[in-house]
Design a protein around this motif. Structure first.
Motif: not given
Ligand code: NCD
Length: 340
Positions: A47-60, A72-74
């Motif tokens: 659940l991402f309310f702020e931009d992210s590249t590596r953290t989101r991909i890493s959790f995925e 994935n919910f942006a």
């Protein structure tokens, strides 16, 4: 442990348990088939309310390697941009059967809020809230340091903690959740932390944190250091001018080519240079430093997947027992504060 919200309330035993489990996950990552069935049938929502590249991909990647289903919910492009509240979003995710929610939010405290309400009965993992905390980043940093520290101390197996390691965290401390989470976790693991920043980029109350504070990067490096962690200058959180010019900033506070050379001159041959990313090359870190053999930037990204697998696994696998004892070789962190 039901949630992972902050490193401030993470015990030494829990921190070591996550790091040790991450070592086991890293071994899985080296196999040809990188997948474990551990979380089959469980649902992880990013659940991402702020931009992210590596953290989101890493959790995925972490959730998928454990065979969980990932949603994935942006916030951009969702009903959040139509004004839907955190409560309504959480209740929607709950109705969809989320077992874990990995949340990044621009508001400090949002993950705590989510964990404290009955909007959703899922494990909550803080993936960065405002300028407050980013516990999995600190854990992956500690994991990276622990491997390095073990090598330096010549031990045959990975050491439990970071007792005696000297860590410098430099740059935009004011806006950095990475710095906050690291200060607390590193202290728990027994490392000595010094923050270096211009006075304008230090938060009010920093004197009460369990670390030293300095305004002089060269002086601190000369004193001896095992890891230098450079922080990104967070322009998007700045509503005023915190330093005269970017040139002045990189000269005084950046890890530039001169400081890279000074590590050799000072005989600090094993000192590593860290950065959580994304980097402003030429501002807080020079390209030569970022790409040097001392740089652990890519190792940090790689280790992030193992650490997040460990966190998801420990929170979701149903093993909610507290670790029975601190593993052998672990010394408790000193409880006295060494701030000045
Ligand atoms: C950090 C963050 O988002 O807080 N980045 C990250 O998670 N890799 C640090 C930063 O943005 O500077």
């Amino acid at each position: 442990m039901k949630h992972l919200l902050s490193t401030q309330d993470l015990s030494l035993a829990n921190a070591v348990q996550i790091l040790d489990t991450a070592e086991e996950m890293a071994a899985v990552g080296e196999r040809e088939v990188k997948k474990l069935p551990a979380l089959r049938g469980r649902t992880v929502v990013n659940l991402f309310f702020e931009d992210s590249t590596r953290t989101r991909i890493s959790f995925e990647a972490a959730a998928k390697r454990l065979s969980a289903d990932v949603i994935n919910f942006a916030a951009k492009g969702s009903s959040v941009s139509k004004g839907e509240s955190l409560k309504d979003t959480a209740q929607t995710l709950s109705a969809m059967g989320a077992d874990a929610v990995v949340i990044r939010h621009w508001a400090s405290g949002a993950p705590q809020r989510l964990a404290a309400t009955d909007w959703i009965d899922a494990a909550v993992i803080n993936a960065g809230d405002g300028t407050h905390e980013h516990p999995t980043q600190a854990l992956l940093d500690a994991f990276t340091m622990r491997r390095h520290w073990t090598k330096l101390t010549g031990a045959a197996s990975i050491g439990a903690d970071l007792t005696g390691m000297r860590v410098v965290i430099a740059g935009d401390v004011l806006h950095s959740r990475v710095a906050r989470s690291n200060v607390w976790l590193l202290r728990t693991l027994g490392a000595h932390v010094t923050l270096v920043a211009p006075p304008t980029l230090l938060p009010i109350g920093v004197e009460s944190w369990p670390c030293k504070v300095s305004y002089n990067l060269d002086e601190v490096i000369e004193g001896g250091v095992d890891a230098v962690m450079m922080l990104r200058v967070q322009g998007e959180r700045m509503n005023a001018s915190f330093f005269p010019s970017t040139r002045e900033y990189s000269r005084r506070w950046g890890f530039d080519d001169n400081r890279l050379r000074s590590l050799d001159t000072l005989g600090l041959k094993d000192t590593i240079i860290m950065h959580p990313g994304p980097m402003n090359r030429g501002l807080e870190i020079s390209s030569a430093a970022a790409d040097s053999p001392r740089s652990t930037v890519l190792a940090q990204v790689r280790n992030g997947v193992s650490v997040r697998m460990a966190a998801l696994y420990l929170l979701l696998s149903g093993d909610t027992r507290e670790p029975a004892a601190v593993p052998a070789g672990t010394t408790a962190a000193p409880t006295t504060k060494e701030s000045k």
